[in-house]
Design a protein around this motif. Structure first.
Motif, PDB file in Angstrom:
ATOM      1  N   ASP A   3      43.874  31.058  38.841  1.00 51.96           N
ATOM      2  CA  ASP A   3      44.210  32.435  39.186  1.00 51.96           C
ATOM      3  C   ASP A   3      45.334  32.992  38.314  1.00 51.96           C
ATOM      4  O   ASP A   3      46.286  33.588  38.811  1.00 51.96           O
ATOM      5  N   SER A  34      34.278  39.678  29.792  1.00 47.77           N
ATOM      6  CA  SER A  34      35.418  38.813  30.102  1.00 47.77           C
ATOM      7  C   SER A  34      35.167  37.435  29.488  1.00 47.77           C
ATOM      8  O   SER A  34      34.086  37.131  28.993  1.00 47.77           O
ATOM      9  N   THR A  46      40.546  34.911  32.729  1.00 43.52           N
ATOM     10  CA  THR A  46      39.111  35.129  32.916  1.00 43.52           C
ATOM     11  C   THR A  46      38.804  36.452  33.626  1.00 43.52           C
ATOM     12  O   THR A  46      37.642  36.875  33.664  1.00 43.52           O
ATOM     13  N   SER A  47      39.831  37.085  34.172  1.00 49.66           N
ATOM     14  CA  SER A  47      39.598  38.387  34.815  1.00 49.66           C
ATOM     15  C   SER A  47      39.938  39.548  33.893  1.00 49.66           C
ATOM     16  O   SER A  47      39.675  40.707  34.228  1.00 49.66           O
ATOM     17  N   ALA A  80      39.604  30.009  35.988  1.00 54.91           N
ATOM     18  CA  ALA A  80      39.697  30.949  37.110  1.00 54.91           C
ATOM     19  C   ALA A  80      40.308  30.310  38.341  1.00 54.91           C
ATOM     20  O   ALA A  80      40.980  30.985  39.134  1.00 54.91           O
ATOM     21  N   ARG A 113      39.526  42.242  31.034  1.00 54.70           N
ATOM     22  CA  ARG A 113      38.336  42.924  30.557  1.00 54.70           C
ATOM     23  C   ARG A 113      38.522  43.324  29.092  1.00 54.70           C
ATOM     24  O   ARG A 113      39.582  43.825  28.694  1.00 54.70           O
ATOM     25  N   LYS A 133      48.022  40.729  32.106  1.00 55.57           N
ATOM     26  CA  LYS A 133      47.744  39.589  32.969  1.00 55.57           C
ATOM     27  C   LYS A 133      48.871  38.556  32.870  1.00 55.57           C
ATOM     28  O   LYS A 133      49.504  38.393  31.820  1.00 55.57           O
TER      29      LYS A 133
END
Length: 805
Positions: free
Chosen positions: A491, A472, A495-496, A488, A498, A618
């Motif tokens: 939110d 990540s 960054t989350s 992050a 993959r 995302k």
């Protein structure tokens, strides 16, 4: 020593000493002897012959002395102290006035600003100078400007220029100003040479510990024929740093935006000096109009600073100025900060699909096209056009602001040249390689050993370990202003996301820069993403919709580093300068940005589709693409620059440049010129030594009152550390005054006394000319004696008497 002659080249005339010697030798040349009558009876005696030879030798030496004295007098010798300073000193002197023009000289706390005091000092000094003295004048700023560069006897012209000096603005580089003054004095004609610096005693502009700059000045002084005396006059009566509120320069969420798109303006309020806690109002203005609903109150203790943020949406396209204004105090210059925003109707994007497919959902650009130009949106911020690699040509690139290579296998050499020309003129390029990319072709045509468009070479595709779910993006690597909203803490999902595969790249190591790192603990309110996409959480609220976060103010060095981090990185024209803007958790680069001539390039080491990552799923995907596009298109703008930066404005070929001009902060008009012979070459303006707002606008005599035209604006900013009003301390004064470099003065009487006491340098060419006259009289007398003496010898010779009648 040659250094004790003002015109040492004249010493070449000493070769003329050979002339009397040659005359003497030629006069002794033997001629053919002709026997004639009684001449044999005129033979001289031994004693008489010896005396005549000595007199001839003395005559030769006198004539050599005459030549030597004339040459030495023309070389203008001088001496320091001793006998000559008592009766041979010339009272004429050459003076260079250096007036500090930095904005700290505009301090209004004492009724009269230090700048006005300095101008008054200079006028008074001119009254004390003699008619044989000469003066030059330097307006000392970040870039010294010689208002009068040629030493002049016309004091009236100097007074006029003193009264017309621009108001204090920007910073000052006093070592560079003194070096400029030393170069002027190298052309001086008098032996007494003075540099008089009129400043407020602020430590910032002196750079006492900058060894390189002061060594440069010392070399100029020591290599001069006469080393100048430097007198530093402190026109500021205060000996301590007064309390002062100041604004740092503005940081925009983007320099180029579109109508109805939210723009976030961020800056910092600092409270320095001694005093009590105080509250100040902070205002927000757009195009000079104050927005009352965007006013906040900031309360600070001495040594504290607060981050403030404003948001605005523009309704009209064009060039706009946003300003943050602080409630007035004794230093007005740092109570305002401006920035220019270019508002476009929409951004034109060219999506080059490297994997075309009849089914649109299978295309490489499917997610990116849908995110940037949704079909349901009739007025999109970004208008994306999808083409194949074979369709890349000059015409399509000319109509685009940004081009995207989405997993394009390769380009032809001709297409690579087209793309290079597109970027050179200010276009933007996003390269997102995938599994179809021919790495050797990219490295050969686009990277070119670090001299091409790509900021890094493509090495190999890297696959995440089978046991892991992929890698990540590292949260701490998102330091660039346009990437901070994707941390992050907000939110949004970047960054989350993959990544199972990515390209291993090798940046051009000679130019690699890391993104700016935070130097102090901070609760800064980060710029928010576009409305409707994602919203950052505020850390504090102020009145009127503004945001404020307060922290303890750091030391001057830390503040300087923060200011440097906020300043745009300078990019050398014509070469790549990579910045690793984001990294994966394993420290491999994810986003690398660079400048290429006037354009910008981003290399994203993963494709835009969902083959290698979960990023398209995302919430951050849409806003990330928008931010990358706005970051890339800003290369066409460059409206917020530093002092001394060339202003460049693209302009259509059918525009008559002669009808328009550049106008500076002082409203002075400057002719605009194109940068090349091409009909569509941009116009440019170079003289940006004064900070403030510049505009490119119609000339007053060609403006149409019935047709309103919006000028093109530029904001030229300076180093805001000038707000640190700390005066020089004793150690810094000793450092500056070392090696007899300069003398610090506190009053005009002290200046007169010190200058007179040091006036021990004297020319003595006129003494040599007096000696010349004396020797010339002696030479004439000796010549007459030799002529008459020769006859007397002959007349009184016994042989001559015997042969007489």
């Amino acid at each position: 020593m040659l250094s004790n002659f003002l015109n040492p080249l004249m010493l070449l005339g000493l070769a003329g000493l050979l002339l009397p010697v040659l005359v003497h030798l030629l006069s002794r040349r033997r001629y053919d002897v002709v026997e004639w009558g009684a001449m044999q009876f005129l033979e001289l005696g031994r004693h008489t012959r010896r005396r005549m030879k000595l007199e001839q030798l003395l005559l030769m030496l006198l004539r050599m002395g005459l030549v030597a004295l004339v040459v030495l007098a023309m070389a203008r010798p001088w001496a320091r102290g001793g006998l000559f300073s008592g009766f041979a000193s010339t009272q004429s002197r050459d003076v260079v006035l250096v007036v500090d023009g930095s904005y700290s000289m505009g301090w209004e706390g004492d009724g009269v600003t230090p700048h006005a005091q300095a101008v008054g000092w200079a006028h008074k000094l001119l009254e004390d100078l003699g008619p044989g003295d000469t003066v030059a004048l330097i307006d000392a700023r970040e870039q010294p400007h010689a208002v009068i560069e040629t030493l002049t006897h016309n004091f009236a012209a100097v007074r006029q220029q003193l009264n017309q000096l621009p108001s204090p603005a920007g910073t000052v580089n006093l070592p560079a100003s003194l070096s400029h003054a030393a170069r002027i004095l190298n052309q001086a004609t008098n032996v007494s040479r003075e540099i008089i610096v009129l400043s407020d005693g602020q430590a910032r502009g002196w750079s006492a510990d900058d060894i390189a700059q002061w060594t440069r000045f010392d070399v100029l002084s020591e290599d001069a024929r006469v080393r100048p005396s430097v007198w530093v006059v402190n026109v500021n009566k205060s000996t301590e740093a007064p309390a002062n509120f100041a604004l740092e320069r503005l940081r925009l969420s983007r320099d180029v935006t579109v109508a109805a798109f939210p723009l976030h303006v961020h800056t910092r309020v600092a409270y320095a000096g001694a005093g009590e806690a105080a509250t100040r109002s902070v205002f927000f203005e757009v195009d000079g109009q104050r927005l009352n609903d965007q006013t906040i109150q900031v309360k600070l203790e001495p040594g504290q600073e607060a981050d403030v943020e404003f948001e605005h949406r523009f309704n009209a396209a064009g060039s706009h100025v946003v300003s943050v204004v602080l409630e007035d105090d004794n230093l007005p210059a740092d109570n305002r900060a401006d920035a220019v925003v270019t508002v476009a109707e929409a951004i034109s994007l060219l999506l080059v699909d490297g994997s075309p497919h009849p089914d649109a959902t299978q295309r490489e650009t499917y997610f990116a096209s849908a995110a940037l130009t949704a079909k349901a949106n009739e007025t999109p911020w970004v208008r994306a056009t999808v083409i194949t690699a074979e369709q890349v040509d000059t015409a399509r690139l000319a109509g685009a602001d940004v081009a995207v290579l989405a997993n394009v296998a390769r380009l032809t050499e001709t297409q690579a040249g087209m793309l290079e020309e597109f970027i050179s003129r200010g276009g933007g390029l996003l390269v997102a390689p995938g599994d179809r990319v021919d790495a050797p072709a990219y490295n050969t045509l686009l990277y070119r050993d670090g001299a091409g468009l790509l900021p890094a070479s493509l090495d190999a595709i890297t696959k995440a370990e089978a046991a892991s779910r992929g890698t990540s993006v590292k949260d701490g690597s998102l330091e660039a202003a346009w990437l901070r909203p994707f941390r992050a803490e907000n939110d949004g999902g970047l960054t989350s996301a993959r990544f199972s595969h990515w390209w291993k790249v090798v940046p051009a190591e000679a130019h690699v820069k890391e993104g700016p790192r935070s130097k102090t603990a901070s609760t800064t309110v980060l710029p928010s993403p576009p409305a409707g996409l994602r919203r950052a959480q505020p850390s504090g609220e102020g009145q009127g919709g503004g945001k404020v976060a307060t922290r303890r103010r750091g030391d001057a060095e830390t503040r300087g580093r923060n200011a440097e981090a906020a300043r745009p990185e300078p990019r050398p024209p014509g070469s790549a300068a990579p910045l690793v803007a984001a990294r994966f958790e394993n420290d491999d680069p994810f986003l690398i940005s660079s400048r290429y001539k006037r354009g910008r390039v981003i290399l994203m080491t993963a494709p835009l589709d969902a083959d290698w990552s979960t990023l398209p799923a995302k919430p951050d995907y849409v806003s990330l693409l928008h931010e990358m596009v706005f970051h890339l298109v800003a290369g066409r703008s460059d409206r917020n620059v530093d002092v001394g930066t060339l202003l460049v404005l693209p302009i259509a070929a059918n525009v008559n440049v002669g009808d328009s001009a550049f106008f500076g902060p002082d409203d002075a008009m400057h002719e605009a010129v194109r940068m090349g012979d091409e009909p569509d070459a941009p116009v440019a303006f170079a003289d940006t030594r004064l900070p403030g707002l510049y505009r490119f606008d119609k000339k007053p005599d060609v403006r149409d009152a019935a047709v309103a035209s919006r000028p093109e604006l530029f904001a030229v900013d300076c180093d805001r550390r000038e707000s640190d009003l700390r005066p020089l301390d004793d150690r810094e004064r000793e450092t500056l005054a070392g090696r007899g470099r300069m003398t610090f003065i506190n009053s005009d009487e002290q200046l007169k006394q010190e200058m007179l006491a040091s006036d021990n340098k004297a020319e003595y060419w006129h003494v040599l000319m007096l000696a010349f006259v004396g020797i010339l009289v002696g030479e004439v007398a000796l010549t007459r004696r030799l002529v008459k003496g020769g006859h007397a010898v002959v007349d009184e010779s016994p042989t001559a008497v015997a042969a007489g009648p």
